[in-house]
Motif scaffolding. Sequence first.
Motif, mmCIF file in Angstrom:
data_model
loop_
_atom_site.group_PDB
_atom_site.id
_atom_site.type_symbol
_atom_site.label_atom_id
_atom_site.label_comp_id
_atom_site.label_asym_id
_atom_site.label_seq_id
_atom_site.Cartn_x
_atom_site.Cartn_y
_atom_site.Cartn_z
ATOM 1 N N LEU A 90 0.869 -1.176 0.000
ATOM 2 C CA LEU A 90 0.000 0.000 0.000
ATOM 3 C C LEU A 90 0.904 1.223 0.000
ATOM 4 O O LEU A 90 1.804 1.333 0.834
ATOM 5 C CB LEU A 90 -0.905 0.012 1.231
ATOM 6 C CG LEU A 90 -2.102 -0.928 1.155
ATOM 7 C CD1 LEU A 90 -2.760 -1.080 2.512
ATOM 8 C CD2 LEU A 90 -3.114 -0.421 0.131
ATOM 9 N N LEU A 91 0.675 2.125 -0.955
ATOM 10 C CA LEU A 91 1.488 3.322 -1.082
ATOM 11 C C LEU A 91 0.596 4.554 -1.129
ATOM 12 O O LEU A 91 -0.471 4.523 -1.746
ATOM 13 C CB LEU A 91 2.322 3.262 -2.365
ATOM 14 C CG LEU A 91 3.300 2.092 -2.450
ATOM 15 C CD1 LEU A 91 2.717 0.998 -3.298
ATOM 16 C CD2 LEU A 91 4.608 2.546 -3.002
ATOM 17 N N VAL A 92 1.026 5.630 -0.484
ATOM 18 C CA VAL A 92 0.311 6.908 -0.495
ATOM 19 C C VAL A 92 1.244 7.933 -1.130
ATOM 20 O O VAL A 92 2.281 8.272 -0.555
ATOM 21 C CB VAL A 92 -0.114 7.335 0.929
ATOM 22 C CG1 VAL A 92 -0.869 8.655 0.872
ATOM 23 C CG2 VAL A 92 -0.957 6.252 1.584
ATOM 24 N N GLU A 93 0.870 8.403 -2.312
ATOM 25 C CA GLU A 93 1.740 9.222 -3.151
ATOM 26 C C GLU A 93 2.296 10.473 -2.466
ATOM 27 O O GLU A 93 3.478 10.767 -2.585
ATOM 28 C CB GLU A 93 0.975 9.615 -4.415
ATOM 29 C CG GLU A 93 1.806 10.338 -5.443
ATOM 30 C CD GLU A 93 1.013 10.593 -6.705
ATOM 31 O OE1 GLU A 93 1.477 10.172 -7.774
ATOM 32 O OE2 GLU A 93 -0.068 11.217 -6.627
ATOM 33 N N LYS A 94 1.477 11.219 -1.750
ATOM 34 C CA LYS A 94 1.924 12.501 -1.201
ATOM 35 C C LYS A 94 2.385 12.434 0.255
ATOM 36 O O LYS A 94 2.619 13.470 0.867
ATOM 37 C CB LYS A 94 0.823 13.556 -1.352
ATOM 38 C CG LYS A 94 0.576 13.913 -2.806
ATOM 39 C CD LYS A 94 -0.438 15.014 -2.941
ATOM 40 C CE LYS A 94 -0.691 15.329 -4.401
ATOM 41 N NZ LYS A 94 -1.757 16.326 -4.557
ATOM 42 N N ASN A 95 2.542 11.239 0.812
ATOM 43 C CA ASN A 95 3.088 11.120 2.166
ATOM 44 C C ASN A 95 4.607 11.291 2.114
ATOM 45 O O ASN A 95 5.228 11.035 1.086
ATOM 46 C CB ASN A 95 2.747 9.752 2.775
ATOM 47 C CG ASN A 95 1.391 9.753 3.453
ATOM 48 O OD1 ASN A 95 0.670 10.748 3.429
ATOM 49 N ND2 ASN A 95 1.048 8.635 4.050
ATOM 50 N N PRO A 96 5.216 11.722 3.234
ATOM 51 C CA PRO A 96 6.681 11.866 3.264
ATOM 52 C C PRO A 96 7.397 10.562 2.879
ATOM 53 O O PRO A 96 8.414 10.576 2.216
ATOM 54 C CB PRO A 96 6.978 12.246 4.713
ATOM 55 C CG PRO A 96 5.710 12.860 5.209
ATOM 56 C CD PRO A 96 4.604 12.152 4.478
ATOM 57 N N SER A 97 6.871 9.430 3.317
ATOM 58 C CA SER A 97 7.353 8.115 2.899
ATOM 59 C C SER A 97 6.206 7.463 2.138
ATOM 60 O O SER A 97 5.158 7.187 2.708
ATOM 61 C CB SER A 97 7.731 7.275 4.126
ATOM 62 O OG SER A 97 8.084 5.968 3.731
ATOM 63 N N VAL A 98 6.396 7.233 0.836
ATOM 64 C CA VAL A 98 5.295 6.765 -0.009
ATOM 65 C C VAL A 98 4.816 5.366 0.402
ATOM 66 O O VAL A 98 3.631 5.077 0.341
ATOM 67 C CB VAL A 98 5.698 6.834 -1.504
ATOM 68 C CG1 VAL A 98 6.738 5.801 -1.851
ATOM 69 C CG2 VAL A 98 4.498 6.694 -2.393
ATOM 70 N N LEU A 99 5.725 4.501 0.849
ATOM 71 C CA LEU A 99 5.354 3.137 1.226
ATOM 72 C C LEU A 99 4.722 3.132 2.611
ATOM 73 O O LEU A 99 5.338 3.530 3.589
ATOM 74 C CB LEU A 99 6.585 2.221 1.203
ATOM 75 C CG LEU A 99 6.342 0.749 1.495
ATOM 76 C CD1 LEU A 99 5.373 0.127 0.500
ATOM 77 C CD2 LEU A 99 7.655 -0.010 1.489
ATOM 78 N N SER A 100 3.481 2.661 2.690
ATOM 79 C CA SER A 100 2.765 2.615 3.964
ATOM 80 C C SER A 100 2.729 1.226 4.570
ATOM 81 O O SER A 100 2.751 1.082 5.783
ATOM 82 C CB SER A 100 1.335 3.121 3.802
ATOM 83 O OG SER A 100 1.333 4.486 3.468
ATOM 84 N N ALA A 101 2.649 0.183 3.736
ATOM 85 C CA ALA A 101 2.560 -1.180 4.269
ATOM 86 C C ALA A 101 3.052 -2.189 3.240
ATOM 87 O O ALA A 101 2.874 -2.009 2.045
ATOM 88 C CB ALA A 101 1.113 -1.513 4.646
ATOM 89 N N VAL A 102 3.671 -3.263 3.751
ATOM 90 C CA VAL A 102 4.113 -4.391 2.935
ATOM 91 C C VAL A 102 3.568 -5.659 3.578
ATOM 92 O O VAL A 102 3.753 -5.872 4.782
ATOM 93 C CB VAL A 102 5.650 -4.492 2.864
ATOM 94 C CG1 VAL A 102 6.077 -5.720 2.048
ATOM 95 C CG2 VAL A 102 6.264 -3.231 2.298
ATOM 96 N N PHE A 103 2.899 -6.482 2.789
ATOM 97 C CA PHE A 103 2.363 -7.752 3.281
ATOM 98 C C PHE A 103 3.002 -8.880 2.477
ATOM 99 O O PHE A 103 2.901 -8.891 1.248
ATOM 100 C CB PHE A 103 0.838 -7.809 3.113
ATOM 101 C CG PHE A 103 0.115 -6.687 3.814
ATOM 102 C CD1 PHE A 103 -0.156 -6.764 5.174
ATOM 103 C CD2 PHE A 103 -0.295 -5.572 3.106
ATOM 104 C CE1 PHE A 103 -0.829 -5.734 5.813
ATOM 105 C CE2 PHE A 103 -0.972 -4.533 3.746
ATOM 106 C CZ PHE A 103 -1.236 -4.617 5.102
#
Length: 152
Positions: A90-103
């Motif tokens: 799961l990635l959020v484009e405009k967050n300081p760190s684009v990667l939010s979660a890895v499963f």
Amino acid sequence: MFNRRQMLSHSARVAALLAGAGLLPGIARAAFNTAAFDAKTMADAVKALGGGTPTESKDVTLTGPDIAENGAVVPVGVATSLAGAKKLLLLVEKNPSVLSAVFDVSDSVDASFSTRVKMGQSSNVYAVAMMGDGRVLFAQKEIKVTLGGCGG
């Protein structure tokens, strides 16, 4: 049968033994990919996790609200019906760190996960499936945030 207090005590002793033997920090470092979480774009995050060029696919599903009233707790989900998925991201484009979660996914696990992410502003959110055959597939959705969660 352990009660809760005994289980916590036992777990703390095991963790202390592993840390004392030098095993615990190595395991934690192996599970955490700093380069992937430091990435600023989807392509960089996927590359840091060993993937190639992402392509959009209807076989990857992203769930989430159209409008999130509180950016601190935005419910999102990622899923794929394709066999052979190895990782879901799961990635959020405009967050300081684009990667939010890895499963991590295996054949014995249903490739469908839900969590909550923090979003500082309205942004495109990406669900990415990294396949065993090297393909990287994604779906995207814009989620509008009315109250910022990442310091905004």
